[in-house]
Write an enzyme that holds these catalytic residues in place. Structure first.
Site, PDB file in Angstrom:
ATOM      1  N   HIS A  56       0.996  -1.301   0.170  1.00 45.13           N
ATOM      2  CA  HIS A  56      -0.264  -0.139   0.402  1.00 45.13           C
ATOM      3  C   HIS A  56       0.834   1.214   0.117  1.00 45.13           C
ATOM      4  CE1 HIS A  56      -3.712  -1.641   0.598  1.00 45.13           C
ATOM      5  NE2 HIS A  56      -3.066  -3.136   1.447  1.00 45.13           N
ATOM      6  N   ASN A 129     -10.325  -3.057   2.383  1.00 40.21           N
ATOM      7  CA  ASN A 129      -9.851  -3.248   0.921  1.00 40.21           C
ATOM      8  C   ASN A 129     -11.683  -3.351   0.096  1.00 40.21           C
ATOM      9  OD1 ASN A 129      -6.874  -3.883   0.897  1.00 40.21           O
ATOM     10  ND2 ASN A 129      -7.397  -6.012   1.032  1.00 40.21           N
TER      11      ASN A 129
END
Length: 488
Positions: A56, A129
């Site tokens: 990320h 997510n």
């Protein structure tokens, strides 16, 4: 931004008389080490980048608020969910997963959806997510999985063979792979995608009664995805497309919104449900556990400084408040440690004290010292517990609730090994046009795989999910479904 000119100073507040010329021994002489302003600038510049996130790394963030629209106090005593109309400030970070800090926004990849609620009982992080499931279900496999998504240690290139070798040997990944390779694999913008807590959590109410819960953030902008060719074009022409879109939308007052819903499962159902409810590679049917509205999230303010607010923001599924607790989800259990530990390494042991991460309520504990401790460090107050000097004390009413455990301490997998039903159901839900694009995306992604046995093993998984699914991919790769799969 104020137009009033301020005096330039060193980091210790001393005025700077010349910021254009170094101090030298004469007009052509060497630079003098006494030019501490020069040395400070160069030394700080060398240290301006903290380590990027292992996963990320590329992301964008925004501030906003969450407002409760439905009474869920029968399920949880969490204060920020305690009454209809209650508003809680929050910060969100969207991201890709596998790419580096400078990678393109429009690649085929899951998107991180991490929300920090600044509640009156401390911060609460929901770190999920844009997909309701994940590739693996045990944290012990996470480093290996991410290695396959990163660069090959010899070539320093992405390695499709490693990606598909791992997936073909980890059939639990099939559900998430199907989502990733579908149209949903490339969202049009961060605003046009859903978010999910993914894991199962536990909610506990004021009476101590508990339920299992899953979170769903539904975009009010509608779901939109990018065509593969357009995504590739944007990756080259505007690699920051999603970051730019989010910033510009908020800047012009087009505030993105999501409705938060939850699924609630009674504790006892976990023992009898047809899928293990703690397996993050599986979903709960909404027919079995319908969505219940909780509230609305609105993003209405851009960061003033990207590094201070987005890059230094730290999230962890272990950042919890009373009324919200973990479940036995093995992937979640690993993340409870890994995320806090990553922030201690990347940002520092006192990362929770930074403005973007600091709780809005008073923080009282006995943690002292550490790098970059920039408050009073507890002053002269008592620094241990228990103590006889009226220092901060525990509140027994906020102990986490228990749940029954049994069995032998050993390395064991989940009891349920059906990795195909939900992936097949998803395939059959798609329209013919969506199936065609899914198959084409998978075929193009698998063509570079160097070994035929890896391709055949993965084709077998697709075939078990749905015979048409596997057959079409095999045909696209110029292969045949393995005979043992075709006969089953």
């Amino acid at each position: 931004m104020s137009n009033e000119r301020k005096n330039l100073t060193t980091s210790w507040g001393s005025p700077v008389g010349d910021n254009q010329n170094s101090i030298t021994a004469g007009a052509r002489g060497p630079v003098l080490i006494q030019d501490v302003h020069l040395l400070e600038k160069l030394a700080h510049f060398n240290r301006e980048r903290i380590p990027e996130r292992v996963v990320h790394a590329k992301g964008a963030g925004a501030h906003g608020y969450f407002q409760v629209t439905n009474d869920v106090s029968q399920y949880t005593k969490a204060d920020f969910l305690s009454e209809v109309g209650k508003r809680t400030p929050m910060f969100i970070r969207f991201s890709t997963v596998a790419g580096e800090l400078g990678s393109a926004d429009t690649v085929r990849d899951p998107r991180g959806f991490a929300v920090k609620f600044y509640t009156e009982e401390g911060n609460y992080d929901l770190v999920g997510n844009n997909t309701p499931v994940f590739f693996i279900r045990d944290a012990i496999k996470f480093p290996d999985f991410i290695h396959t998504q990163k660069r090959d240690p010899q070539t320093h290139l992405k390695n499709p063979t490693a990606v598909w070798d791992f997936w073909s040997l980890s059939p639990e990944s099939l559900h998430q792979v199907t989502i990733l390779m579908s149209d949903r694999g490339i969202p049009a913008t961060f605003r046009h995608m859903n978010g999910y807590g993914s894991h199962t959590f536990k909610w506990v109410n004021a009476e101590g009664e508990a339920v299992w819960v899953k979170y769903h953030f539904k975009t009010e902008q509608g779901i939109k995805n990018l065509d593969v060719k357009l995504a590739e074009k944007l990756a080259g022409e505007n690699p920051d497309y999603h970051t730019e879109d989010l910033f510009n939308a908020i800047e012009k007052g087009d505030f993105p919104k999501w409705k938060l819903y939850v699924q609630i499962m009674p504790l006892e159902d976990a023992d009898t449900y047809r899928f293990d409810p703690f397996d993050v590679t599986k979903v709960w049917s909404q027919k079995d556990y319908p969505l219940i509205e909780v509230g609305e999230m609105v993003l209405d303010r851009n960061p003033e400084n990207y590094f201070a607010e987005v890059e230094q923001a730290t999230f962890s599924p272990g950042t919890l408040v009373p009324g919200i607790e973990p479940s036995p989800d093995k992937m979640l259990q690993g993340r409870l440690f890994a995320y806090h530990d990553a922030h201690r390494y990347r940002v520092g042991t006192n990362h929770q004290m930074l403005p973007i991460n600091r709780a809005k309520n008073e923080v009282n504990n006995y943690q002292r010292d550490g790098a970059m401790r920039f408050d009073t460090n507890g002053g002269g107050s008592v620094y241990y517990e228990p103590n006889s000097f009226s220092g901060p004390a525990e509140t027994p009413e906020n102990k986490q609730s228990g749940f029954a455990v049994s069995g032998v301490a050993e390395s064991v997998p989940y009891d349920h090994h059906d990795h195909y039903t939900q992936a097949g159901d998803l395939y059959r839900l798609l329209s013919e046009e969506e199936r065609t694009r899914l198959v084409e995306n998978i075929v193009n992604a698998m063509k570079p795989v160097e070994r035929e046995d890896i391709k055949l093993r993965q084709i077998g998984h697709f075939y078990k999910a749905d015979p048409e699914y596997g057959t079409r991919i095999a045909e696209g790769l110029g292969l045949e479904v393995p005979k043992e799969e075709a006969r089953s």
